[in-house]
Each structure stands twice: as C-alpha cells, then as structure tokens.
Design a protein around this motif. Sequence first.
Motif, PDB file in Angstrom:
ATOM      1  N   GLY A  52      57.444  29.208 -28.236  1.00 32.38           N
ATOM      2  CA  GLY A  52      58.160  27.940 -28.372  1.00 32.38           C
ATOM      3  C   GLY A  52      57.255  26.826 -28.878  1.00 32.38           C
TER       4      GLY A  52
ATOM      5  N   GLN B 238      56.920  26.427 -32.597  1.00 27.68           N
ATOM      6  CA  GLN B 238      58.214  26.252 -33.249  1.00 27.68           C
ATOM      7  C   GLN B 238      58.539  24.790 -33.469  1.00 27.68           C
ATOM      8  OE1 GLN B 238      60.843  27.685 -34.403  1.00 27.68           O
ATOM      9  NE2 GLN B 238      59.907  29.722 -34.314  1.00 27.68           N
TER      10      GLN B 238
ATOM     11  N   ASP C 176      61.882  24.227 -34.496  1.00 35.02           N
ATOM     12  CA  ASP C 176      63.324  24.275 -34.238  1.00 35.02           C
ATOM     13  C   ASP C 176      63.558  23.954 -32.749  1.00 35.02           C
ATOM     14  OD1 ASP C 176      65.874  25.210 -33.471  1.00 35.02           O
ATOM     15  OD2 ASP C 176      65.931  26.504 -35.257  1.00 35.02           O
TER      16      ASP C 176
ATOM     17  N   SER D 271      66.100  24.048 -30.704  1.00 39.35           N
ATOM     18  CA  SER D 271      66.837  24.966 -29.829  1.00 39.35           C
ATOM     19  C   SER D 271      65.959  26.175 -29.478  1.00 39.35           C
ATOM     20  CB  SER D 271      68.155  25.396 -30.474  1.00 39.35           C
ATOM     21  OG  SER D 271      67.886  26.061 -31.686  1.00 39.35           O
ATOM     22  N   VAL D 272      65.124  26.624 -30.433  1.00 40.32           N
ATOM     23  CA  VAL D 272      64.226  27.744 -30.138  1.00 40.32           C
ATOM     24  C   VAL D 272      63.157  27.301 -29.134  1.00 40.32           C
ATOM     25  CG1 VAL D 272      62.666  29.466 -31.127  1.00 40.32           C
ATOM     26  CG2 VAL D 272      64.663  28.725 -32.421  1.00 40.32           C
ATOM     27  N   ARG D 273      62.657  26.062 -29.284  1.00 39.83           N
ATOM     28  CA  ARG D 273      61.699  25.522 -28.313  1.00 39.83           C
ATOM     29  C   ARG D 273      62.281  25.531 -26.905  1.00 39.83           C
ATOM     30  NH1 ARG D 273      57.025  22.627 -29.903  1.00 39.83           N
ATOM     31  NH2 ARG D 273      56.928  21.740 -27.817  1.00 39.83           N
ATOM     32  N   TRP D 274      63.539  25.050 -26.800  1.00 40.55           N
ATOM     33  CA  TRP D 274      64.177  25.022 -25.483  1.00 40.55           C
ATOM     34  C   TRP D 274      64.357  26.430 -24.941  1.00 40.55           C
ATOM     35  CZ3 TRP D 274      64.236  21.332 -22.191  1.00 40.55           C
ATOM     36  CH2 TRP D 274      64.310  19.995 -22.605  1.00 40.55           C
ATOM     37  N   PHE D 275      64.699  27.410 -25.777  1.00 39.04           N
ATOM     38  CA  PHE D 275      64.904  28.782 -25.327  1.00 39.04           C
ATOM     39  C   PHE D 275      63.638  29.324 -24.664  1.00 39.04           C
ATOM     40  CE2 PHE D 275      64.280  33.318 -26.246  1.00 39.04           C
ATOM     41  CZ  PHE D 275      65.316  33.853 -25.498  1.00 39.04           C
ATOM     42  N   TRP D 276      62.482  29.212 -25.358  1.00 36.25           N
ATOM     43  CA  TRP D 276      61.246  29.748 -24.796  1.00 36.25           C
ATOM     44  C   TRP D 276      60.772  28.939 -23.592  1.00 36.25           C
ATOM     45  CZ3 TRP D 276      60.219  34.483 -25.635  1.00 36.25           C
ATOM     46  CH2 TRP D 276      60.554  35.086 -26.857  1.00 36.25           C
TER      47      TRP D 276
ATOM     48  N   ASN E  47      60.388  18.590 -27.618  1.00 35.17           N
ATOM     49  CA  ASN E  47      61.774  19.081 -27.526  1.00 35.17           C
ATOM     50  C   ASN E  47      62.785  17.941 -27.571  1.00 35.17           C
ATOM     51  OD1 ASN E  47      60.237  21.302 -26.827  1.00 35.17           O
ATOM     52  ND2 ASN E  47      61.693  22.059 -25.319  1.00 35.17           N
TER      53      ASN E  47
END
Lengths: 262, 262
Positions: free
Chosen positions: A145, A148, A150, A152-157, A213
Amino acid sequence: MAPLAQDWTYAEWSAVYNALSFGIAGMGSATIFFWLQLPNVTKNYRTALTITGIVTLIATYHYFRIFNSWVAAFNVGLGVNGAYEVTVSGTPFNDAYRYVDWLLTVPLLLVELILVMKLPAKETVCLAWTLGIASAVTVALGYPGEIQDDLSVRWFWWACAMVPFVYVVGTLVVGLGAATAKQPEGVVDLVSAARYLTVVSWLTYPFVYIVKNIGLAGSTATMYEQIGYSAADVTAKAVFGVLIWAIANAKSRLEEEGKLRA
Amino acid sequence: MAPLAQDWTYAEWSAVYNALSFGIAGMGSATIFFWLQLPNVTKNYRTALTITGIVTLIATYHYFRIFNSWVAAFNVGLGVNGAYEVTVSGTPFNDAYRYVDWLLTVPLLLVELILVMKLPAKETVCLAWTLGIASAVTVALGYPGEIQDDLSVRWFWWACAMVPFVYVVGTLVVGLGAATAKQPEGVVDLVSAARYLTVVSWLTYPFVYIVKNIGLAGSTATMYEQIGYSAADVTAKAVFGVLIWAIANAKSRLEEEGKLRA
C-alpha cells in the motif's frame, strides 16, 4: 513508488533533513547506552538488553541510509532571488528502507519486552513466535500500500495490515495484563509503562500511513510522513529501550538483594 | 534561515573552521575518557558516567556534521591578487544541527548531575523529569527565533525561551542548595563547582543568541555566534563532564573505604 513532488520549499526539505539526522543521533547514542549498561545487569537480562541495542543499531544504519538518500534526491542551492531553492534531482528517494528496518526491528522489539518480563520458558517461546510473526506480517502487508498512489488500493492494504496489528496490540493490552500483575513490586509500573508506550507509539504508524490516504499530497504530505515516522521510531525504539533497561536494572537489583529468584 | 552573508574574509572563515574542529577533538576525546573510566567507579555512578559520555558522543556527531556543512557552504581558493578568497558556494549551512543536539543533550546534562548527586530515588525521578522537560522546552522555544531575521521576532522567542531557562537555572542555584550541603565531605565543593559551571556556561547561550538581536549582522555576527556556541558547548559538556567524573570518582573511593553507604 511515485517520484517526489516538485513543490518543495527549503524550510520543508530542511525539516525532514533535520528529523532524519535526529534519528541517527538518537538511535546511535541509545545503542551505545544499552550496550554499556550490559555489565550492570544480571545475566538473566543481558539478552533483552543486547537485543534492545541491536534494534537501535539496525535503526541507526537505516537512518544513515534514509538521510543520504534524502540528500541525494534533491539539489539545494541559492536561487536567483538570493533565497535557498530546492529542486528534485531525479535520484530516487528510497523509502523502502523503513520497511526493511521494521521487518527486522518490530518483531525484535516485542521479543525484548517478552524477555525482560521473564515469564515461564514455554510462555516466552510461544509469545515470541506469535507476536513476532504477527508483527512481521503487519509490516509486510503495509508495504504494497505504501508504494501505491491509488487511494483505494492504499486503503485495502492498510486494512489488511490492521488485522495482525490489532492482534498484537490486543495481546499487549489484554493478554499481557495478567503476566504484568505477577511482576515483582517496583517493576509492575515500569512494565505497564513499556506496554502502553508500545501501544501508543505503534498507533501513530497507521495514522502517519493514512496521511496520504486522506488525499494530502505533494511535499506537505511527504514532510508530515517523514517527520511522523521518525518521531514514532525514536519513541518506539530508543525511548522504549530506556524503559526496557530500567526494568532490567530494577530486576537485577532485586536479584542481587535476594528479593527475586534468579 | 537567511543565506550566509557574502562578506567573509579568509581569517574569519578559518576561525570558525578551527573552532568547529576544536569541538570535534574536544568532545570526541572527552567521550573516550569518560567511558574508559567506567570500570574505575562503583556501580552507583556508572549510569551517570555513561550518560556523560553519551552527551559528548552526540555532540561529536553534531560537530562533525556542522564542520562538514561549514566546509560545503563556501568555496575557498586563491584570488587574482594571490591571497586566499572565500565565497559562498550556495550550499546551505545547516545551523539547526545545534538545536537538534541541544534538544537531546541539555536534558541529559541535567540528568548526569542529578544522578551523580545520588539523591533519594523519588527526588531523582522528579528532578530529572521537571528539569529535563523545562530544558528541552527552552531549546524548542529558542529555535523559531534563531531562524528569524526580524529582530522583534527574535527578541520575542528569546524572551519565551528565558522563562523555562530561568526556572532551570533557579533550581540549580537555589533548589539544589540543600541537597548539595548533604553531599559527603570532600565532594560538596565539587558538586557546587559542577552546579555553578552549568549556570555560568549556560548563561553564555542567551548572550550568544542576542549577538544577532542587537543588530550585528553579516560575517562578523555569524563568526562570533559560531565560536561562542562552540566554546560554550565544550565547557558545558566536556569540562562539566570532567567534574561529573571527579565527583563519581571521589564518591566511589569513599564507598570503597566504607565511609559512604553504597
């Protein structure tokens, strides 16, 4: 990782520069302090104190690397208006040093705490493995993350990393509560302080992580991130280490006075 | 911080250069002296002596950094008239190293003094916290003024920093008076000397700070500032450290002769 933003002022650049140099001085001097104290504690606490210094030594190495990478990533000089100007040099700033550092030091920090508590051998081994692995997994899941842009990808990880993180923090707060209560008098408060300092300093990491984020970008976000991580690192490793030394020192005194079974 | 003035002579530049190198030599050698003395004092004074060396180690690191920054900030060479000429290179001279250094070392210096006095445990912890925090706040409040060129803003932060500073100096002069009187015979004078050396050497800092406040500018002001801070640092850290060692040494002898309870 995306290249650095182009909008740095000398004051912002300089604030990160000095925070990183503070990291080198703080971690390096803490290392020497812990190791010079080795002959002053009893054998039972020397491994914990050795590891405390190993953690700050690894951090000293990485802060030197991060500092040099920071310097190489910029050109700093006098602008035409007579004030200092900062431009990006094109040399990458390698922020992965932090993750390599954490992968090594974060499990070791937990091992220090467990060793200095001197629990029964089986419990020590079990806690060291579960907390050590969970904390290494936290760092490993955070990294994809961090590199990254992006959101949404940061939040995912970030969310993935929070799972083992919450387990570790939960064990420190709840799981080690009973074991702390059994610590000898005069040491209980120090062990509690070490546990809560870990929890509080560790909680700053997920917040620093989400600086980017929440949409903060450019030089300001990077400045807060770098200063935030540096302050959290010095607290979690050097200040925490001083508490580990204080516990080792107090328990060694009790052992020498025959008030604690060696 | 404003860029360096352009009016440096080789003699002025060189005076600062040599003062900074004196700082490296003085602090570095003091560090080794304190640590080599560790086995010669009793356990009770080893933490004080370890910290004494930590303070000069941190200062050695920063004097190396300040020296290198000083060298990088200028171009020095033969001018057309056959004499040495000094011009500003454009690379910033990072004077913030001093503040990072003081933030770490000034609280530790007070902790050294408190530890070597060996007061009751509660008093030690209380004094270490209050004096440590007050001295760190002094440094933190001085910095925003140091990087200012506006004289009224400089005076404002100088005055703010003087509040916790006066508290620390007051505690050293008055608050520790009773505790000093209780020190064993043959050590009272040394402890008094250490307290007053701290007070006198520390009082030089606010005076060096106001070199620029009183309108002195350009290379002369910076030269007096750099040499003044270097001389004050060596006195407050290395010379003060020798007094701390002398106290630790004298009290260790008394303990070994059974004249002082360990």
